[in-house]
Design an enzyme around this catalytic site. Structure first.
Site, mmCIF file in Angstrom:
data_model
loop_
_atom_site.group_PDB
_atom_site.id
_atom_site.type_symbol
_atom_site.label_atom_id
_atom_site.label_comp_id
_atom_site.label_asym_id
_atom_site.label_seq_id
_atom_site.Cartn_x
_atom_site.Cartn_y
_atom_site.Cartn_z
ATOM 1 N N ASP A 154 -14.240 5.060 1.840
ATOM 2 C CA ASP A 154 -13.191 5.052 2.861
ATOM 3 C C ASP A 154 -12.452 6.389 2.936
ATOM 4 O O ASP A 154 -12.047 6.816 4.005
ATOM 5 C CB ASP A 154 -12.205 3.918 2.579
ATOM 6 C CG ASP A 154 -11.143 3.843 3.646
ATOM 7 O OD1 ASP A 154 -11.514 3.768 4.825
ATOM 8 O OD2 ASP A 154 -9.945 3.914 3.312
ATOM 9 N N ASP A 155 -12.293 7.044 1.778
ATOM 10 C CA ASP A 155 -11.567 8.326 1.771
ATOM 11 C C ASP A 155 -12.296 9.362 2.615
ATOM 12 O O ASP A 155 -11.684 10.256 3.188
ATOM 13 C CB ASP A 155 -11.429 8.858 0.341
ATOM 14 C CG ASP A 155 -10.760 7.835 -0.553
ATOM 15 O OD1 ASP A 155 -9.730 7.294 -0.152
ATOM 16 O OD2 ASP A 155 -11.310 7.553 -1.640
ATOM 17 N N LYS A 187 -5.883 -2.515 -1.443
ATOM 18 C CA LYS A 187 -6.809 -2.299 -0.330
ATOM 19 C C LYS A 187 -7.449 -3.622 0.101
ATOM 20 O O LYS A 187 -7.597 -3.902 1.281
ATOM 21 C CB LYS A 187 -7.895 -1.326 -0.798
ATOM 22 C CG LYS A 187 -8.598 -0.670 0.318
ATOM 23 C CD LYS A 187 -8.264 0.794 0.360
ATOM 24 C CE LYS A 187 -8.699 1.428 1.636
ATOM 25 N NZ LYS A 187 -8.532 2.864 1.620
ATOM 26 N N GLU A 247 -13.575 3.980 -3.837
ATOM 27 C CA GLU A 247 -12.179 4.256 -3.490
ATOM 28 C C GLU A 247 -11.517 5.213 -4.478
ATOM 29 O O GLU A 247 -11.573 4.995 -5.684
ATOM 30 C CB GLU A 247 -11.414 2.912 -3.501
ATOM 31 C CG GLU A 247 -9.956 3.002 -3.190
ATOM 32 C CD GLU A 247 -9.665 3.287 -1.716
ATOM 33 O OE1 GLU A 247 -10.547 3.031 -0.861
ATOM 34 O OE2 GLU A 247 -8.573 3.772 -1.424
ATOM 35 N N ASP A 248 -10.915 6.257 -3.958
ATOM 36 C CA ASP A 248 -10.084 7.174 -4.742
ATOM 37 C C ASP A 248 -10.787 7.736 -5.982
ATOM 38 O O ASP A 248 -10.255 7.679 -7.107
ATOM 39 C CB ASP A 248 -8.747 6.500 -5.116
ATOM 40 C CG ASP A 248 -7.766 6.552 -3.939
ATOM 41 O OD1 ASP A 248 -8.167 7.014 -2.843
ATOM 42 O OD2 ASP A 248 -6.604 6.152 -4.109
ATOM 43 N N ASN A 252 -0.797 11.639 1.450
ATOM 44 C CA ASN A 252 -0.043 10.472 0.988
ATOM 45 C C ASN A 252 0.332 10.647 -0.480
ATOM 46 O O ASN A 252 -0.352 11.382 -1.187
ATOM 47 C CB ASN A 252 -0.930 9.210 1.093
ATOM 48 C CG ASN A 252 -1.177 8.816 2.531
ATOM 49 O OD1 ASN A 252 -0.298 8.907 3.363
ATOM 50 N ND2 ASN A 252 -2.399 8.391 2.811
ATOM 51 N N TYR A 296 0.858 -1.187 0.000
ATOM 52 C CA TYR A 296 0.000 0.000 0.000
ATOM 53 C C TYR A 296 0.893 1.236 0.000
ATOM 54 O O TYR A 296 2.012 1.192 -0.488
ATOM 55 C CB TYR A 296 -1.023 -0.074 1.152
ATOM 56 C CG TYR A 296 -2.292 0.604 0.707
ATOM 57 C CD1 TYR A 296 -3.073 0.049 -0.307
ATOM 58 C CD2 TYR A 296 -2.653 1.824 1.223
ATOM 59 C CE1 TYR A 296 -4.182 0.711 -0.793
ATOM 60 C CE2 TYR A 296 -3.777 2.492 0.747
ATOM 61 C CZ TYR A 296 -4.530 1.926 -0.265
ATOM 62 O OH TYR A 296 -5.621 2.590 -0.758
ATOM 63 N N ARG A 340 -8.420 9.864 -8.721
ATOM 64 C CA ARG A 340 -7.591 10.566 -7.717
ATOM 65 C C ARG A 340 -6.906 9.511 -6.876
ATOM 66 O O ARG A 340 -7.373 9.166 -5.800
ATOM 67 C CB ARG A 340 -8.471 11.488 -6.859
ATOM 68 C CG ARG A 340 -7.710 12.544 -6.102
ATOM 69 C CD ARG A 340 -7.909 12.434 -4.602
ATOM 70 N NE ARG A 340 -7.324 11.232 -4.066
ATOM 71 C CZ ARG A 340 -7.709 10.627 -2.938
ATOM 72 N NH1 ARG A 340 -8.715 11.072 -2.262
ATOM 73 N NH2 ARG A 340 -7.111 9.537 -2.493
HETATM 74 P P1 NAD Z 1 -9.291 15.896 -2.521
HETATM 75 O O1 NAD Z 1 -8.778 16.086 -3.897
HETATM 76 O O2 NAD Z 1 -10.704 15.563 -2.308
HETATM 77 O O3 NAD Z 1 -8.961 17.214 -1.680
HETATM 78 C C1 NAD Z 1 -7.769 17.925 -1.757
HETATM 79 C C2 NAD Z 1 -8.016 19.304 -1.172
HETATM 80 O O4 NAD Z 1 -6.771 19.999 -1.100
HETATM 81 C C3 NAD Z 1 -8.951 20.167 -2.014
HETATM 82 O O5 NAD Z 1 -9.862 20.828 -1.178
HETATM 83 C C4 NAD Z 1 -8.013 21.183 -2.649
HETATM 84 O O6 NAD Z 1 -8.628 22.428 -2.899
HETATM 85 C C5 NAD Z 1 -6.972 21.311 -1.564
HETATM 86 N N1 NAD Z 1 -5.740 21.886 -2.064
HETATM 87 C C6 NAD Z 1 -5.072 21.581 -3.202
HETATM 88 N N2 NAD Z 1 -4.011 22.412 -3.331
HETATM 89 C C7 NAD Z 1 -4.019 23.217 -2.261
HETATM 90 C C8 NAD Z 1 -3.181 24.283 -1.833
HETATM 91 N N3 NAD Z 1 -2.121 24.656 -2.538
HETATM 92 N N4 NAD Z 1 -3.490 24.926 -0.701
HETATM 93 C C9 NAD Z 1 -4.562 24.539 0.033
HETATM 94 N N5 NAD Z 1 -5.394 23.538 -0.314
HETATM 95 C C10 NAD Z 1 -5.116 22.889 -1.442
HETATM 96 O O7 NAD Z 1 -8.360 14.797 -1.885
HETATM 97 P P2 NAD Z 1 -8.626 13.999 -0.517
HETATM 98 O O8 NAD Z 1 -9.298 12.717 -0.795
HETATM 99 O O9 NAD Z 1 -9.242 14.913 0.453
HETATM 100 O O10 NAD Z 1 -7.133 13.638 -0.107
HETATM 101 C C11 NAD Z 1 -6.201 14.667 0.180
HETATM 102 C C12 NAD Z 1 -4.912 14.041 0.683
HETATM 103 O O11 NAD Z 1 -5.176 13.351 1.900
HETATM 104 C C13 NAD Z 1 -4.298 13.017 -0.262
HETATM 105 O O12 NAD Z 1 -2.903 13.205 -0.294
HETATM 106 C C14 NAD Z 1 -4.609 11.689 0.363
HETATM 107 O O13 NAD Z 1 -3.621 10.726 0.095
HETATM 108 C C15 NAD Z 1 -4.616 12.046 1.824
HETATM 109 N N6 NAD Z 1 -5.428 11.120 2.628
HETATM 110 C C16 NAD Z 1 -4.839 10.563 3.718
HETATM 111 C C17 NAD Z 1 -5.549 9.685 4.498
HETATM 112 C C18 NAD Z 1 -4.881 9.108 5.708
HETATM 113 O O14 NAD Z 1 -3.764 9.368 5.961
HETATM 114 N N7 NAD Z 1 -5.522 8.306 6.503
HETATM 115 C C19 NAD Z 1 -6.844 9.353 4.168
HETATM 116 C C20 NAD Z 1 -7.444 9.944 3.038
HETATM 117 C C21 NAD Z 1 -6.707 10.838 2.283
#
Ligand code: NAD
Length: 561
Positions: free
Chosen positions: A274-275, A180, A251-252, A416, A109, A162
């Site tokens: 899950d996200d 996953k 997912e994603d 991530n 993963y 994504r």
């Molecule tokens: P998403 O695309 O839905 O959201 C991303 C957000 O970041 C959007 O609101 C976007 O406007 C914002 N963004 C982008 N560039 C930016 C900047 N320069 N300044 C401020 N905000 C900015 O994605 P997501 O599903 O919410 O995931 C976001 C991140 O979180 C990913 O890297 C994902 O891997 C990580 N994530 C981690 C976990 C975990 O650790 N458990 C779980 C889910 C997602």
């Protein structure tokens, strides 16, 4: 209505009737035991002469696999090696994975799976799971009929739009549903042959992939929303018709589809995202751990989110629910404790109309602000949560500003893979002289600060989704509710020991995942019965029943058909 039947996969010592013989068996990864076939099985199944004479037990096979695995230094090579092992011998793959989970999770993963997805078309070896493409529209039931098993408990489906924080990877995203589901099996004992990874290939807008001669998806721009939901509807209908109890995990997907997909199906079929929901639960559990360290309540917190997408809203909603339950705040009062920033800066009411719907409940009635530093200076947050996919954005200026007003700042850099993390554990600990409570999405090594070793917690969704999935499947839940995720978060938070909290970590040791998943699955099952959403008869001892449902990778005895 309750049925008598319970979820009842075969137990490990139940003999398996095998109809094939010889190479047919050895070439089937679901049946192959390699050198572990006993002398008797070799005779009855026509395997004599096809294997070296020595009969190994699974421990010896594992030793051989690990020797070869550890000889490889490149993470992508390790990933390919594990895929090949799965292609040869599924039982051995899961045995090795389960026994070495901490070492291998970062390979199967995040972070390595992200790199594997980016290179999917170049490292592809063999089919796994199913691809539903745009060209299958109108024929999805027939395509799903090609899956050989009538027993599918769980589907993880992505359109690759994504992938982690890596953007649109189209059909290359298949690595994520596969990875996953491997975590569901290893983490909670879902049965591997009852899992189904699916990639919904509705095109990609990634020009690099479209121009890559080895890309394996359809070379087509992503389709319109209308067409997308037509194909999604057709898939959900066909999948739930063929496997009526199946759990569908989205997912994603990009957040313009993730939220609508969740809302469209969560009340109709057993499904979750899950996200959004899993991330919400894992982050809430981490925050509850931080509350134990700080001896504070959720309602005492001022929380700034950097990122306002799926993960941010999932986390904010779950923490709000926690505040409401814990302190009796109204939902509106709870939401006042949140400040969200997206790529345009602070999310405020001044930006309406035009603001995406999922951000509206958190839009602030205050002056706009563009930079994170400005917001941190204004808000004086106690917690900063990074879910932006923008590396290095929690810089020294931001963290020092936060620390000036908060002696123990909570910093969760959850983006991530590792290269996308908003900051590193080392930097945050040093900038706060070891006072920050830090967690990340991808793993970071412990850091020594002033004679003390601080252990960064990994806010890994893996703590939550396997247990939730198992709990839902085990009771034949009709749907998955927020209450189930909330229960899962609280259960996880209770599993962190005092000793772990003293090292600064807010999550339990991931190596205890089977124990954690059992506790979560039991709690989810119990919640389903309480909410009257279970379709199987309630067992006398839910914990024991759930434990018996779990798959353990060991060879079953074979008998010829
Ligand atoms: P998403 O695309 O839905 O959201 C991303 C957000 O970041 C959007 O609101 C976007 O406007 C914002 N963004 C982008 N560039 C930016 C900047 N320069 N300044 C401020 N905000 C900015 O994605 P997501 O599903 O919410 O995931 C976001 C991140 O979180 C990913 O890297 C994902 O891997 C990580 N994530 C981690 C976990 C975990 O650790 N458990 C779980 C889910 C997602």
């Amino acid at each position: 209505m309750l049925t008598k039947t319970q979820f009842h996969p075969p137990s490990a010592d139940e003999p398996l009737c095998v109809s094939g013989r010889g190479l047919e068996i050895l070439n089937d990864p679901w049946l192959n035991k390699g050198t572990s076939f006993s002398a008797e099985e070799r005779t009855t199944l026509g395997l004599c002469g096809l294997l070296p004479p020595h009969v190994s037990d699974i421990e010896e096979q594992e030793q051989r696999v690990m020797e070869n695995y550890r000889r490889k230094s490149d993470p992508l090579e390790k990933f390919i090696f594990l895929c090949s092992l799965h292609d040869r011998n599924v039982t051995l793959f899961y045995r090795v994975l389960l026994d070495n989970l901490m070492e291998m999770t970062p390979i199967i993963y995040t972070p390595t799976v992200g790199f594997a997805c980016q290179n999917f078309g170049h490292i592809y070896r063999r089919n796994r799971g199913m691809y539903l493409s745009l060209h299958d529209k109108g024929h999805i039931p027939e395509v799903l009929a090609n899956w050989p098993s009538d027993d599918v408990d769980i589907i993880v489906i992505s359109d690759g739009s994504r992938i982690l924080g890596l953007g649109d990877l189209g059909a290359n995203g298949m690595g994520i549903p596969i990875g996953k589901l491997a975590l569901y099996v290893a983490g909670a004992g879902l049965h591997p042959w009852r899992t189904l990874p699916i990639l919904l290939d509705v095109g990609t807008n990634n020009e690099e992939l479209l121009n890559d001669p080895l890309y394996l998806g359809i070379t087509h721009q992503r389709i319109t929303k209308k067409e997308f939901y037509e194909i999604a509807d057709e898939f959900v209908e066909a999948a739930t018709k063929r496997w009526p109890h199946v759990l569908i995990q989205w997912e994603d997907f990009t957040n313009d589809k993730a939220f609508p997909l969740l809302e469209r199906y969560r009340h109709k079929v057993l499904s979750f995202n899950d996200d959004i929901q899993g991330t919400g639960a894992v982050a809430l559990a981490g925050l509850l751990g931080a509350m134990r360290i700080k001896q504070e309540t959720l309602a005492d917190q001022r929380i700034v989110f950097f990122g306002a997408g799926s993960a941010a809203i999932g986390i904010a909603d779950m923490i709000c629910a926690g505040m409401v339950e814990e302190s009796g705040l109204t939902l509106e009062e709870a939401r006042q404790r949140f400040w969200l920033l997206d790529s345009q800066g602070l999310v405020t009411r001044q930006r309406t109309p035009g603001l995406q719907e999922h951000k509206l409940p958190y839009a602030r009635d205050e002056a706009e602000a563009v930079s994170l530093h400005e917001v941190v200076r204004r808000v004086k947050p106690t917690a900063l949560i990074g879910v932006s996919g923008q590396p290095g954005t929690f810089d020294e200026k931001v963290i020092r500003e936060m620390h000036e007003h908060c002696s123990q700042p909570i910093v969760f850099a959850l983006s991530n893979p590792t290269v996308k993390s908003e900051c590193t554990a080392r930097d945050v600990y040093h900038w706060t002289r070891g006072n920050a409570i830090f967690a990340s999405g991808s793993p970071f090594d412990p850091v020594r600060v002033g004679g003390k070793v601080l252990v960064p917690g990994q806010g890994n969704n893996m703590f939550i989704f396997p247990g939730v999935g198992l709990g839902a499947v085990a009771c034949g839940a009709k749907k998955i509710t927020d209450g189930m995720f909330f229960t899962a978060a609280k259960t996880l938070a209770h599993m962190v020991t005092e000793g772990e909290l003293q090292t600064g970590t807010v999550y339990p040791d991931l190596s205890k995942i089977r124990q954690i998943s059992l506790a979560i699955a039991t709690a989810v099952c119990r919640q389903a019965y309480e909410e009257d959403l279970a379709t199987y008869e309630e067992p006398e001892d839910i914990r024991e029943y759930v434990r018996d449902c779990m798959y353990h990778p060991q060879y079953r005895p074979y008998e010829p058909d």
